[in-house]
Design an enzyme around this catalytic site. Structure first.
Site, mmCIF file in Angstrom:
data_model
loop_
_atom_site.group_PDB
_atom_site.id
_atom_site.type_symbol
_atom_site.label_atom_id
_atom_site.label_comp_id
_atom_site.label_asym_id
_atom_site.label_seq_id
_atom_site.Cartn_x
_atom_site.Cartn_y
_atom_site.Cartn_z
ATOM 1 N N LYS A 1 80.772 2.262 -11.276
ATOM 2 C CA LYS A 1 81.422 3.558 -11.064
ATOM 3 C C LYS A 1 81.177 4.003 -9.637
ATOM 4 C CE LYS A 1 83.921 6.369 -13.641
ATOM 5 N NZ LYS A 1 84.939 5.936 -14.606
ATOM 6 N N GLY B 1 91.692 19.669 -21.711
ATOM 7 C CA GLY B 1 92.172 18.941 -20.555
ATOM 8 C C GLY B 1 93.683 18.818 -20.590
ATOM 9 N N GLY C 1 95.182 16.715 -17.866
ATOM 10 C CA GLY C 1 95.459 15.715 -16.853
ATOM 11 C C GLY C 1 96.163 14.527 -17.472
ATOM 12 N N ASN C 2 96.061 13.397 -16.797
ATOM 13 C CA ASN C 2 96.778 12.201 -17.207
ATOM 14 C C ASN C 2 96.428 11.761 -18.628
ATOM 15 O OD1 ASN C 2 98.488 9.824 -16.300
ATOM 16 N ND2 ASN C 2 96.636 8.778 -16.931
#
Length: 454
Positions: free
Chosen positions: A133, A245, A247-248
């Site tokens: 990450k 959320g 988002g995508n």
């Protein structure tokens, strides 16, 4: 559901978000260290598996980590230094794999935790990759495109010798996208003097990106949710969901869930201007296309326009207390905690974790007592890394698949992984999260032993 039914694109009209002043934020009273949580989750399953001390010592810490400065000359001429990270947790099963997030609250411990979760995520869906990450402490909301490009290129310059197609393959994460990946690829290829499209995934389609990659994480969440509903004898059209959320991951999960017949009645998202989140609710169900038309590029809904369209605006944490069958946390880590777990509605049967590490161990214990079926994060949201693997394979072969083929392969991988975890959970009377960890950790430990590392 056949892959051909999932290929229609979602059109997004991105506008700037505005504030909703009459919904005050609620904040947790605790601060959580994600890496300590990840280690505690590992320790519990390591004990169950009976791992020896050397294997435990190896797997509960990253193999390598890098921290570095990224100096950038800003548009006003002032040089600002940003802090960057890359952590490689374990690569016994293959090259490291994991996203790069841009976030003002990024920390090395968050990156360590996410790299560990990536190791388990790749292992649970049985793809030949390890966990890594990366991140940069910055806020893209306040940076020009040129400044963001310089951060991307600076990040690659600092780490170019320690990442690559056969070593460690980055990808997008929170507040990074295909353009950021392309800048990073270009810098990597400039440094190494060649074309290496397999160095990074999440690239634009047409420049080494994979069809279906944008949808993959959200669709993967619902592929596993679909199987969980079958096991509980619930038909999607008879269920409601609340999503944290927008988002995508969240909006593609909402898309396919609604195609299956389900109804999303509440969505929570962050408001950058107010520095807090709000929940937008419609009991009859949200209109996804309508909300996307008033959403900015970071997933922030224009609250004023939402109210004008008839949405009720509630505090951000109200998403968790809705009268629904399914909760889908698809935002940040540590969102379901000991402070708010008691507010989960009595109707909730399933929590599908679209985000990484959204549930703290304290909350997990309460959820387990209630008998709620949890599809753990590193299984539920593994569609993204699975499709990233597909992109990596395609880039290395220089041969690209049609969208139906990508999504069909994704469905097979996610469904097979869900069955393996669910079967073990039933056989051994394990919590789903523990069963997923047992499979993943067992596979990684086996690879470490067979390589002679421990």
């Amino acid at each position: 559901m056949p892959a051909s039914a999932l290929t229609e694109p979602i059109k997004v009209d991105r506008e700037a978000s505005k504030t909703v002043p009459d919904a005050p934020p609620r904040k947790s009273s605790k601060v959580f260290n994600s890496f300590q949580i990840a280690q505690a989750q590992f320790d519990k399953v390591a004990e169950y598996l009976g791992l020896d001390k050397a294997t435990r010592d190896l797997l509960r810490e990253p193999i390598r980590e890098y921290q570095f400065a990224i100096p950038v000359r800003m548009d006003d001429g002032v040089v600002k230094v940003f802090r960057g990270f890359r952590v490689q947790h374990n690569d016994a099963r293959g090259p490291g794999k994991g996203g790069i997030r841009f976030h003002p609250q990024e920390t090395i411990d968050t990156v360590r935790a996410l790299s560990m979760w990536m190791t388990w995520k790749c292992a649970v869906v049985d793809i030949p990759l390890g966990g890594a990450k990366g991140g940069v402490i910055c806020d893209p909301h306040n940076l020009s495109a040129r400044e963001q490009e310089q951060i991307c290129r600076g990040w690659v310059r600092q780490i170019a010798r320690d990442v690559g197609p056969v070593t460690d393959v980055p990808a997008p994460d929170i507040m990074t996208n295909s353009q950021h990946m392309l800048w990073m690829l270009d810098e990597f290829e400039t440094i190494h003097g060649g074309r290496f499209p397999g160095f990074i995934t999440g690239k634009p389609v047409g420049l080494g990106g994979s069809l279906g990659r944008t949808e993959a994480t959200g669709y993967g969440v619902v592929f596993t949710l679909r199987e969980a509903l079958k096991e509980l004898g619930l038909r999607p059209e008879n269920t409601r969901a609340s999503v944290q959320g927008f988002g995508n991951v969240a909006h593609y999960a909402i898309d396919i869930y609604q195609r299956l017949g389900g109804r999303v009645t509440a969505v929570s998202c962050w408001d950058q201007t107010d520095q807090c989140s709000y929940t937008y609710r419609k009991n009859e169900g949200i209109d996804l296309a309508q909300l996307l038309s008033i959403t900015d590029r970071f997933g922030g809904i224009d609250g004023g326009k939402a109210k004008a369209l008839g949405y009720e605006v509630l505090p951000g944490e109200a998403w968790i207390e809705q009268d629904v069958d399914i909760l889908i946390p698809a935002a940040m880590e540590n969102q379901i905690t000991g402070d708010n777990v008691g507010r989960i509605g009595p109707r909730v049967r399933i929590i599908a974790e679209g985000a990484n590490g959204p549930t703290t161990p304290e909350a997990d214990a309460q959820i387990q007592k209630r008998g709620i079926l949890v599809i753990p994060d590193f299984l539920a949201n593994a569609g993204g890394v699975t499709c990233s693997y597909f992109e990596q394979v395609q880039s290395n072969m220089n041969y690209f698949w049609e969208k139906d083929e990508v999504l069909g392969k994704l469905d097979v991988k996610m469904t097979s992984a869900y069955f393996a975890v669910s079967d073990l959970a039933r056989r051994e009377n394990l919590y789903m999260r523990d069963a997923a960890y047992a499979i993943a950790i067992g596979r990684v430990a086996k690879a470490c032993h067979e390589r002679g590392w421990v």
